[in-house]
Design a protein around this motif. Structure first.
Motif, PDB file in Angstrom:
ATOM      1  N   ILE A 115      35.141  12.133  33.604  1.00  0.00           N
ATOM      2  CA  ILE A 115      34.296  13.034  32.842  1.00  0.00           C
ATOM      3  C   ILE A 115      33.404  12.236  31.905  1.00  0.00           C
ATOM      4  O   ILE A 115      33.864  11.378  31.170  1.00  0.00           O
ATOM      5  N   SER A 116      32.132  12.537  31.939  1.00  0.00           N
ATOM      6  CA  SER A 116      31.241  11.943  30.953  1.00  0.00           C
ATOM      7  C   SER A 116      31.372  12.728  29.658  1.00  0.00           C
ATOM      8  O   SER A 116      31.974  13.790  29.619  1.00  0.00           O
ATOM      9  N   LYS A 117      30.805  12.205  28.601  1.00  0.00           N
ATOM     10  CA  LYS A 117      30.901  12.891  27.310  1.00  0.00           C
ATOM     11  C   LYS A 117      30.207  14.242  27.394  1.00  0.00           C
ATOM     12  O   LYS A 117      29.019  14.322  27.683  1.00  0.00           O
ATOM     13  N   PRO A 118      30.934  15.336  27.203  1.00  0.00           N
ATOM     14  CA  PRO A 118      30.335  16.650  27.395  1.00  0.00           C
ATOM     15  C   PRO A 118      29.399  17.028  26.263  1.00  0.00           C
ATOM     16  O   PRO A 118      29.534  16.570  25.135  1.00  0.00           O
ATOM     17  N   THR A 119      28.465  17.879  26.594  1.00  0.00           N
ATOM     18  CA  THR A 119      27.595  18.454  25.564  1.00  0.00           C
ATOM     19  C   THR A 119      28.376  19.524  24.817  1.00  0.00           C
ATOM     20  O   THR A 119      29.458  19.934  25.228  1.00  0.00           O
ATOM     21  N   ASP A 120      27.812  20.017  23.714  1.00  0.00           N
ATOM     22  CA  ASP A 120      28.498  21.050  22.946  1.00  0.00           C
ATOM     23  C   ASP A 120      28.720  22.300  23.772  1.00  0.00           C
ATOM     24  O   ASP A 120      29.760  22.955  23.673  1.00  0.00           O
ATOM     25  N   SER A 121      27.735  22.632  24.670  1.00  0.00           N
ATOM     26  CA  SER A 121      27.887  23.832  25.487  1.00  0.00           C
ATOM     27  C   SER A 121      29.019  23.677  26.469  1.00  0.00           C
ATOM     28  O   SER A 121      29.742  24.634  26.772  1.00  0.00           O
ATOM     29  N   VAL A 122      29.201  22.466  26.991  1.00  0.00           N
ATOM     30  CA  VAL A 122      30.286  22.221  27.937  1.00  0.00           C
ATOM     31  C   VAL A 122      31.631  22.330  27.242  1.00  0.00           C
ATOM     32  O   VAL A 122      32.607  22.819  27.802  1.00  0.00           O
ATOM     33  N   LYS A 123      31.703  21.858  25.985  1.00  0.00           N
ATOM     34  CA  LYS A 123      32.964  21.897  25.252  1.00  0.00           C
ATOM     35  C   LYS A 123      33.491  23.324  25.127  1.00  0.00           C
ATOM     36  O   LYS A 123      34.686  23.540  25.008  1.00  0.00           O
ATOM     37  N   LEU A 124      32.598  24.287  25.122  1.00  0.00           N
ATOM     38  CA  LEU A 124      33.012  25.673  24.963  1.00  0.00           C
ATOM     39  C   LEU A 124      33.542  26.263  26.255  1.00  0.00           C
ATOM     40  O   LEU A 124      34.144  27.325  26.240  1.00  0.00           O
ATOM     41  N   LYS A 125      33.332  25.599  27.359  1.00  0.00           N
ATOM     42  CA  LYS A 125      33.777  26.109  28.653  1.00  0.00           C
ATOM     43  C   LYS A 125      35.131  25.515  29.044  1.00  0.00           C
ATOM     44  O   LYS A 125      35.362  24.317  28.861  1.00  0.00           O
ATOM     45  N   PRO A 126      36.008  26.311  29.619  1.00  0.00           N
ATOM     46  CA  PRO A 126      37.227  25.741  30.201  1.00  0.00           C
ATOM     47  C   PRO A 126      36.860  24.958  31.461  1.00  0.00           C
ATOM     48  O   PRO A 126      35.848  25.235  32.106  1.00  0.00           O
ATOM     49  N   THR A 127      37.679  23.996  31.789  1.00  0.00           N
ATOM     50  CA  THR A 127      37.403  23.118  32.926  1.00  0.00           C
ATOM     51  C   THR A 127      38.278  23.476  34.121  1.00  0.00           C
ATOM     52  O   THR A 127      39.464  23.777  33.968  1.00  0.00           O
ATOM     53  N   ILE A 128      37.685  23.447  35.311  1.00  0.00           N
ATOM     54  CA  ILE A 128      38.457  23.572  36.544  1.00  0.00           C
ATOM     55  C   ILE A 128      38.190  22.357  37.422  1.00  0.00           C
ATOM     56  O   ILE A 128      37.128  21.740  37.364  1.00  0.00           O
ATOM     57  N   LEU A 129      39.185  22.021  38.225  1.00  0.00           N
ATOM     58  CA  LEU A 129      39.118  20.896  39.144  1.00  0.00           C
ATOM     59  C   LEU A 129      38.838  21.437  40.542  1.00  0.00           C
ATOM     60  O   LEU A 129      39.630  22.200  41.087  1.00  0.00           O
ATOM     61  N   HIS A 130      37.689  21.073  41.093  1.00  0.00           N
ATOM     62  CA  HIS A 130      37.296  21.495  42.445  1.00  0.00           C
ATOM     63  C   HIS A 130      37.753  20.415  43.411  1.00  0.00           C
ATOM     64  O   HIS A 130      37.251  19.300  43.400  1.00  0.00           O
ATOM     65  N   LEU A 131      38.717  20.752  44.270  1.00  0.00           N
ATOM     66  CA  LEU A 131      39.299  19.796  45.199  1.00  0.00           C
ATOM     67  C   LEU A 131      38.529  19.784  46.518  1.00  0.00           C
ATOM     68  O   LEU A 131      38.351  20.818  47.158  1.00  0.00           O
TER      69      LEU A 131
END
Length: 373
Positions: free
Chosen positions: A22-38
């Motif tokens: 993961i690269s350093k997320p933007t503030d907007s990304v920080k507000l989103k939950p993360t999912i792993l796409h396999l």
């Protein structure tokens, strides 16, 4: 494989092959939950994937192998993801089985695993549940395809189409004449015979509906009686597997593999003499050595197998028989199934994000779920 990748790829490629970081997320990304796409890119439901990427930060694994996957989980390379998404059953599984080696490495934040396909013998759903993770499959997406394949196999074992096909494909005039001259004396129409379905879930139920068009009587066995479904297809419930075996002219397995062989020497001894077997469930449900013996002595008259105990390796003795027809685990393989797999996985994730457990479309392990972790 071909496809349109998401425009929301918040990662950079590591020097380690097949690992994404993961690269350093933007503030907007920080507000989103993360999912792993396999695995591979999606191929069809691009609008829905765009919605998914608006609501989740999506990290990709592509073709990550098992050791790389273990290292990434141990090192928290993919961060605190809340869910995993596997859109196709023939990709995204490069890390092997999700078992006691991999599951404990998942972050505590992970709560849902939405995956393609109907079967889940490659994932320990109970271990996931004990860790507080709901597993969702996509059985409904391939129901029609699997049911059609089951009907094909049912017809094949009654009419010994395997014998006829093998003879024609041999290009040997003697084998052709042998089949043409002798097959009628040992084959039958399925109408008015009894189809015994083990597992009256979505797929078993749809097979029962289609079998009625051939005027077959239907009996079924399941761990839970389904009175509404049995009324709709005029099916008779059997209290035990043994009861079903004794009543059936053709036994069809449409049930998941839970770790135990379902049909072995003892169960084949309960078959009506010459009854047929069709397996569209999982290969490990059947003791193939016992099936081979049952075919030898005529206990089983013919078998239709989409699935095999040691895939991709096929039992050579069974394959050589003219009263056995085999497929390459393709009963559910169709474009329509794959579109549905892709879509249903995303619907599970979006539903979970909106409503929690109540928003899940196809959970399979809620009865074991530990909600205190």
């Amino acid at each position: 494989m071909a496809g349109t990748a998401s425009s929301h790829r918040y990662f950079t490629q590591d020097i380690t092959p097949n690992i994404t970081t993961i690269s350093k997320p933007t503030d907007s990304v920080k507000l989103k939950p993360t999912i792993l796409h396999l695995g591979d890119d999606i191929r069809w439901n691009h609008d829905l994937y765009a919605e998914l990427s608006q609501k989740f930060n999506i990290i990709r694994t592509y073709s990550t192998g098992r050791e790389d996957c273990k290292r990434a989980l141990q090192d928290r390379t993919w961060g605190d993801f809340v869910g995993m998404y596997r859109p196709f059953w023939n990709t995204g599984g490069e890390m092997g089985n999700w078992d006691a080696e991999l599951i404990p490495l998942l972050p505590k934040s992970c709560k849902v695993f939405a995956s393609a396909g109907a079967g889940f013998d490659w994932v320990d759903t109970k271990a996931l549940a004990e860790r507080g993770i709901v597993y969702c499959n996509s059985a409904s997406a391939c129901t029609e395809s699997v049911a059609d394949a089951a009907i094909f196999l049912i017809l094949a074992v009654y009419r010994l189409f395997s014998w006829s096909c093998q003879a024609a494909h041999s290009c040997d005039p003697e084998r052709f004449r042998d089949a043409m001259s002798n097959i009628a004396a040992v084959t039958h129409n399925p109408n008015h015979s009894t189809l015994g379905i083990v597992g009256l879930g979505r797929i078993g139920y749809r097979i029962a509906q289609k079998a009625k068009a051939f005027e077959m009587r239907v009996v079924y066995y399941d761990v839970v009686r389904m009175e509404e479904r049995e009324k709709e297809v005029d099916a008779v419930y059997c209290e035990t597997l043994e009861e079903l075996l004794g009543k059936s002219d053709c036994v069809l397995l449409a049930t998941p593999f839970n770790g135990d062989v379902l049909l072995s020497q003892r169960e084949f001894g309960r078959f009506k003499k010459g009854a047929r077997l069709v397996n569209i469930g999982r290969g490990k449900l059947v003791d193939e050595a016992a099936l081979d013996k049952a075919l030898d002595d005529g206990t089983v008259g013919a078998a239709g197998l989409d699935v095999h105990a040691d895939e991709p390796h096929v039992n050579k003795r069974l394959a050589a028989r003219k009263n056995v027809i085999m497929l390459s685990h393709t009963a559910g393989a169709s474009v329509e199934s794959h579109i549905g797999f892709e879509k249903l996985g995303m619907e599970n994730l979006l539903g979970w994000l909106e409503k929690g457990e109540a928003g899940l479309v196809s959970p399979v392990n809620l009865h074991w779920l530990n909600r205190d972790v």
